[in-house]
Design a protein around this motif. Sequence first.
Motif, PDB file in Angstrom:
ATOM      1  N   VAL A 143      -4.849 -15.650  20.115  1.00 17.83           N
ATOM      2  CA  VAL A 143      -3.700 -14.763  19.647  1.00 17.83           C
ATOM      3  C   VAL A 143      -3.423 -13.920  20.962  1.00 17.83           C
ATOM      4  O   VAL A 143      -4.424 -13.679  21.639  1.00 17.83           O
ATOM      5  N   TYR A 144      -2.212 -13.551  21.176  1.00 19.37           N
ATOM      6  CA  TYR A 144      -1.747 -13.245  22.213  1.00 19.37           C
ATOM      7  C   TYR A 144      -0.786 -11.980  21.948  1.00 19.37           C
ATOM      8  O   TYR A 144      -0.294 -11.899  21.108  1.00 19.37           O
ATOM      9  N   LEU A 145      -0.624 -10.788  22.908  1.00 21.93           N
ATOM     10  CA  LEU A 145       0.139 -10.059  22.787  1.00 21.93           C
ATOM     11  C   LEU A 145       0.905  -9.963  24.217  1.00 21.93           C
ATOM     12  O   LEU A 145       0.206  -9.124  25.005  1.00 21.93           O
ATOM     13  N   GLN A 146       2.239 -10.215  24.211  1.00 21.77           N
ATOM     14  CA  GLN A 146       2.868 -10.266  25.559  1.00 21.77           C
ATOM     15  C   GLN A 146       3.838  -8.708  25.570  1.00 21.77           C
ATOM     16  O   GLN A 146       4.434  -8.292  24.487  1.00 21.77           O
ATOM     17  N   MET A 147       3.537  -7.981  26.626  1.00 22.87           N
ATOM     18  CA  MET A 147       3.716  -6.532  26.652  1.00 22.87           C
ATOM     19  C   MET A 147       4.718  -6.410  27.890  1.00 22.87           C
ATOM     20  O   MET A 147       4.295  -6.734  28.869  1.00 22.87           O
ATOM     21  N   ASN A 148       6.066  -6.238  27.615  1.00 24.36           N
ATOM     22  CA  ASN A 148       7.097  -5.932  28.802  1.00 24.36           C
ATOM     23  C   ASN A 148       7.570  -4.621  28.552  1.00 24.36           C
ATOM     24  O   ASN A 148       7.487  -3.829  27.790  1.00 24.36           O
ATOM     25  N   SER A 149       8.128  -4.176  29.704  1.00 23.23           N
ATOM     26  CA  SER A 149       8.760  -2.933  30.174  1.00 23.23           C
ATOM     27  C   SER A 149       7.720  -1.931  29.483  1.00 23.23           C
ATOM     28  O   SER A 149       8.214  -1.072  28.647  1.00 23.23           O
ATOM     29  N   LEU A 150       6.484  -1.998  30.068  1.00 28.60           N
ATOM     30  CA  LEU A 150       5.502  -0.998  29.542  1.00 28.60           C
ATOM     31  C   LEU A 150       6.025   0.195  29.808  1.00 28.60           C
ATOM     32  O   LEU A 150       6.660   0.851  31.008  1.00 28.60           O
ATOM     33  N   LYS A 151       5.585   1.424  28.935  1.00 30.65           N
ATOM     34  CA  LYS A 151       5.914   2.727  29.302  1.00 30.65           C
ATOM     35  C   LYS A 151       4.530   3.626  29.367  1.00 30.65           C
ATOM     36  O   LYS A 151       3.334   3.074  28.820  1.00 30.65           O
ATOM     37  N   PRO A 152       4.456   4.620  30.008  1.00 29.00           N
ATOM     38  CA  PRO A 152       3.183   5.435  29.853  1.00 29.00           C
ATOM     39  C   PRO A 152       2.544   5.883  28.384  1.00 29.00           C
ATOM     40  O   PRO A 152       1.381   5.643  28.389  1.00 29.00           O
ATOM     41  N   GLU A 153       3.225   5.815  27.547  1.00 26.81           N
ATOM     42  CA  GLU A 153       2.838   6.170  26.407  1.00 26.81           C
ATOM     43  C   GLU A 153       2.508   4.711  25.616  1.00 26.81           C
ATOM     44  O   GLU A 153       1.851   4.829  24.592  1.00 26.81           O
ATOM     45  N   ASP A 154       2.168   3.646  26.282  1.00 23.42           N
ATOM     46  CA  ASP A 154       1.741   2.486  25.753  1.00 23.42           C
ATOM     47  C   ASP A 154       0.394   2.677  26.316  1.00 23.42           C
ATOM     48  O   ASP A 154      -0.562   1.579  25.989  1.00 23.42           O
ATOM     49  N   THR A 155      -0.004   3.451  27.112  1.00 21.65           N
ATOM     50  CA  THR A 155      -1.589   3.607  27.553  1.00 21.65           C
ATOM     51  C   THR A 155      -2.550   3.788  26.344  1.00 21.65           C
ATOM     52  O   THR A 155      -2.231   4.522  25.561  1.00 21.65           O
ATOM     53  N   GLY A 156      -3.543   3.048  26.621  1.00 20.91           N
ATOM     54  CA  GLY A 156      -4.732   3.222  25.488  1.00 20.91           C
ATOM     55  C   GLY A 156      -5.662   2.154  25.533  1.00 20.91           C
ATOM     56  O   GLY A 156      -5.582   1.178  26.335  1.00 20.91           O
ATOM     57  N   VAL A 157      -6.412   1.954  24.403  1.00 22.48           N
ATOM     58  CA  VAL A 157      -7.554   0.926  24.371  1.00 22.48           C
ATOM     59  C   VAL A 157      -6.655  -0.098  23.190  1.00 22.48           C
ATOM     60  O   VAL A 157      -6.516   0.506  22.123  1.00 22.48           O
ATOM     61  N   TYR A 158      -6.597  -1.327  23.463  1.00 18.11           N
ATOM     62  CA  TYR A 158      -6.121  -2.247  22.718  1.00 18.11           C
ATOM     63  C   TYR A 158      -7.036  -3.169  22.167  1.00 18.11           C
ATOM     64  O   TYR A 158      -8.240  -3.586  22.757  1.00 18.11           O
ATOM     65  N   TYR A 159      -6.927  -3.109  20.752  1.00 17.05           N
ATOM     66  CA  TYR A 159      -8.045  -3.991  20.055  1.00 17.05           C
ATOM     67  C   TYR A 159      -7.307  -4.993  19.274  1.00 17.05           C
ATOM     68  O   TYR A 159      -6.156  -4.942  18.687  1.00 17.05           O
ATOM     69  N   CYS A 160      -7.636  -6.323  19.237  1.00 17.79           N
ATOM     70  CA  CYS A 160      -7.436  -7.225  18.033  1.00 17.79           C
ATOM     71  C   CYS A 160      -8.577  -7.043  16.794  1.00 17.79           C
ATOM     72  O   CYS A 160      -9.652  -6.750  17.066  1.00 17.79           O
ATOM     73  N   ALA A 161      -7.795  -7.580  15.720  1.00 19.89           N
ATOM     74  CA  ALA A 161      -8.862  -7.606  14.538  1.00 19.89           C
ATOM     75  C   ALA A 161      -8.287  -8.735  13.713  1.00 19.89           C
ATOM     76  O   ALA A 161      -7.190  -8.983  13.650  1.00 19.89           O
ATOM     77  N   ALA A 162      -9.218  -9.295  13.006  1.00 23.78           N
ATOM     78  CA  ALA A 162      -8.889 -10.395  12.156  1.00 23.78           C
ATOM     79  C   ALA A 162      -9.268 -10.326  10.816  1.00 23.78           C
ATOM     80  O   ALA A 162     -10.143  -9.721  10.379  1.00 23.78           O
TER      81      ALA A 162
END
Length: 126
Positions: free
Chosen positions: A80-99
């Motif tokens: 599974v993928y997450l394409q992230m465009n036009s990133l902003k400083p507020e997108d900063t963080g630890v990203y987790y996937c879950a199923a």
Amino acid sequence: QLQLVESGGGLVQPGGTLSLSCADPRGFPLDYYAVGWFRQAPGKEREAVSQISYSGGSTNYADSVKGRFTISRDNAKNAVYLQMNSLKPEDTGVYYCAAKQWYSGSYYGGIDYDYWGQGTQVTVSS
């Protein structure tokens, strides 16, 4: 039992792009699992970013990422993928996937997923 591993995080400038991936490194299939991406910024609670149904036919996004992020899956590659465009400083963080085992045509909108990855750091800064 799934063991999810996220990859693709890193440091990017505002306006930049990152693509995250989520898979079980042993190659276990994700076919019958709905998958969600979550993130947690420093000092904040974990929040849902995007979800996708087991088939990929149903997706959902948090308002803060709509139009910038795209979730997708390739069940043939068990990823599974997450394409992230036009990133902003507020997108900063630890990203987790879950199923979650969720054999439904709809994405899973809850938070009680069955399996979680360890997370990958995304930092958006100039």
